[in-house]
Scaffold this motif. Structure first.
Motif, mmCIF file in Angstrom:
data_model
loop_
_atom_site.group_PDB
_atom_site.id
_atom_site.type_symbol
_atom_site.label_atom_id
_atom_site.label_comp_id
_atom_site.label_asym_id
_atom_site.label_seq_id
_atom_site.Cartn_x
_atom_site.Cartn_y
_atom_site.Cartn_z
ATOM 1 N N ILE A 74 13.983 31.999 37.762
ATOM 2 C CA ILE A 74 13.128 31.101 38.541
ATOM 3 C C ILE A 74 12.071 30.448 37.657
ATOM 4 O O ILE A 74 11.861 29.228 37.711
ATOM 5 C CB ILE A 74 12.478 31.850 39.725
ATOM 6 C CG1 ILE A 74 13.537 32.199 40.768
ATOM 7 C CG2 ILE A 74 11.345 31.041 40.342
ATOM 8 C CD1 ILE A 74 13.049 33.119 41.860
ATOM 9 N N PHE A 75 11.402 31.238 36.823
ATOM 10 C CA PHE A 75 10.359 30.684 35.959
ATOM 11 C C PHE A 75 10.940 29.742 34.909
ATOM 12 O O PHE A 75 10.344 28.713 34.593
ATOM 13 C CB PHE A 75 9.552 31.806 35.300
ATOM 14 C CG PHE A 75 8.424 32.306 36.152
ATOM 15 C CD1 PHE A 75 7.118 31.963 35.877
ATOM 16 C CD2 PHE A 75 8.664 33.110 37.249
ATOM 17 C CE1 PHE A 75 6.070 32.411 36.667
ATOM 18 C CE2 PHE A 75 7.641 33.565 38.048
ATOM 19 C CZ PHE A 75 6.335 33.209 37.753
ATOM 20 N N SER A 76 12.118 30.061 34.380
ATOM 21 C CA SER A 76 12.766 29.172 33.414
ATOM 22 C C SER A 76 13.175 27.862 34.082
ATOM 23 O O SER A 76 13.010 26.780 33.504
ATOM 24 C CB SER A 76 13.992 29.844 32.810
ATOM 25 O OG SER A 76 13.629 30.995 32.104
ATOM 26 N N LEU A 77 13.702 27.958 35.292
ATOM 27 C CA LEU A 77 14.094 26.753 36.029
ATOM 28 C C LEU A 77 12.874 25.891 36.346
ATOM 29 O O LEU A 77 12.909 24.665 36.172
ATOM 30 C CB LEU A 77 14.825 27.152 37.314
ATOM 31 C CG LEU A 77 15.292 26.001 38.199
ATOM 32 C CD1 LEU A 77 16.366 25.190 37.475
ATOM 33 C CD2 LEU A 77 15.821 26.531 39.511
ATOM 34 N N LEU A 78 11.797 26.510 36.806
ATOM 35 C CA LEU A 78 10.568 25.760 37.089
ATOM 36 C C LEU A 78 10.041 25.050 35.846
ATOM 37 O O LEU A 78 9.635 23.886 35.905
ATOM 38 C CB LEU A 78 9.478 26.690 37.621
ATOM 39 C CG LEU A 78 9.495 27.001 39.092
ATOM 40 C CD1 LEU A 78 8.444 28.039 39.425
ATOM 41 C CD2 LEU A 78 9.276 25.745 39.898
ATOM 42 N N ARG A 79 10.070 25.759 34.731
ATOM 43 C CA ARG A 79 9.578 25.153 33.486
ATOM 44 C C ARG A 79 10.432 23.946 33.103
ATOM 45 O O ARG A 79 9.911 22.920 32.666
ATOM 46 C CB ARG A 79 9.575 26.194 32.378
ATOM 47 C CG ARG A 79 8.913 25.700 31.123
ATOM 48 C CD ARG A 79 8.698 26.817 30.144
ATOM 49 N NE ARG A 79 7.988 26.309 28.995
ATOM 50 C CZ ARG A 79 8.161 26.750 27.772
ATOM 51 N NH1 ARG A 79 9.004 27.731 27.541
ATOM 52 N NH2 ARG A 79 7.484 26.241 26.777
ATOM 53 N N GLU A 80 11.735 24.068 33.269
ATOM 54 C CA GLU A 80 12.613 22.957 32.914
ATOM 55 C C GLU A 80 12.457 21.788 33.883
ATOM 56 O O GLU A 80 12.399 20.633 33.469
ATOM 57 C CB GLU A 80 14.065 23.437 32.879
ATOM 58 C CG GLU A 80 15.025 22.412 32.349
ATOM 59 C CD GLU A 80 14.742 22.004 30.915
ATOM 60 O OE1 GLU A 80 14.982 20.824 30.591
ATOM 61 O OE2 GLU A 80 14.276 22.832 30.124
ATOM 62 N N ILE A 81 12.377 22.081 35.173
ATOM 63 C CA ILE A 81 12.253 21.006 36.174
ATOM 64 C C ILE A 81 10.924 20.270 36.022
ATOM 65 O O ILE A 81 10.875 19.045 36.142
ATOM 66 C CB ILE A 81 12.401 21.575 37.601
ATOM 67 C CG1 ILE A 81 13.850 21.968 37.857
ATOM 68 C CG2 ILE A 81 11.936 20.579 38.653
ATOM 69 C CD1 ILE A 81 14.062 22.697 39.168
ATOM 70 N N LEU A 82 9.859 21.004 35.752
ATOM 71 C CA LEU A 82 8.545 20.370 35.674
ATOM 72 C C LEU A 82 8.210 19.832 34.291
ATOM 73 O O LEU A 82 7.638 18.748 34.166
ATOM 74 C CB LEU A 82 7.463 21.364 36.109
ATOM 75 C CG LEU A 82 7.534 21.852 37.548
ATOM 76 C CD1 LEU A 82 6.493 22.923 37.791
ATOM 77 C CD2 LEU A 82 7.377 20.695 38.508
ATOM 78 N N LEU A 83 8.575 20.579 33.245
ATOM 79 C CA LEU A 83 8.069 20.254 31.914
ATOM 80 C C LEU A 83 9.151 20.027 30.866
ATOM 81 O O LEU A 83 8.842 19.839 29.696
ATOM 82 C CB LEU A 83 7.141 21.382 31.440
ATOM 83 C CG LEU A 83 5.952 21.600 32.359
ATOM 84 C CD1 LEU A 83 5.363 22.974 32.147
ATOM 85 C CD2 LEU A 83 4.921 20.526 32.155
ATOM 86 N N GLY A 84 10.397 20.042 31.280
ATOM 87 C CA GLY A 84 11.485 19.812 30.334
ATOM 88 C C GLY A 84 11.517 18.365 29.866
ATOM 89 O O GLY A 84 10.668 17.542 30.224
ATOM 90 N N GLN A 85 12.508 18.040 29.065
ATOM 91 C CA GLN A 85 12.612 16.690 28.511
ATOM 92 C C GLN A 85 12.689 15.624 29.606
ATOM 93 O O GLN A 85 12.150 14.535 29.458
ATOM 94 C CB GLN A 85 13.844 16.626 27.616
ATOM 95 C CG GLN A 85 13.808 15.508 26.635
ATOM 96 C CD GLN A 85 14.921 15.662 25.616
ATOM 97 O OE1 GLN A 85 15.949 16.273 25.893
ATOM 98 N NE2 GLN A 85 14.718 15.104 24.454
#
Length: 96
Positions: A74-85
């Protein structure tokens, strides 16, 4: 400028929490570790408020607590959705 600092702070928070959950996963392999002593309390206290609600929804499977694994996802997905490329916050900062 404030949005850049906020996105950096959010990114740091999500990365640190992911790391702490990974350590929690590793700690489950060593049940003899006394989690009420330093340095383990520095890992247990920040992660437990997130783990408790997940444990209420998903009980341990075969005696194995999978809630830290779910929260890493969940935290990895949130980081990618919000702050990914192509993340929402990243794209908003580029538009400004």
């Amino acid at each position: 400028m404030n949005t850049t600092i906020a996105s950096w702070g959010l990114s740091s928070f999500l990365a640190i929490m992911t790391f702490l959950f990974i350590i929690r996963i590793i700690l489950t392999w060593y049940p003899q570790v006394e989690i009420n002593r330093l340095p383990w309390t520095l890992i247990i206290y920040p992660t437990e408020p997130f783990l408790t609600p997940v444990r209420k929804v998903i009980s341990p499977l075969g005696g194995v607590d999978i809630s830290p694994i779910i929260l890493v996802g969940i935290f990895s997905l949130l980081r990618e959705i919000l702050l990914g490329q192509q993340g929402l916050i990243t794209m908003t900062l580029r538009a400004n």
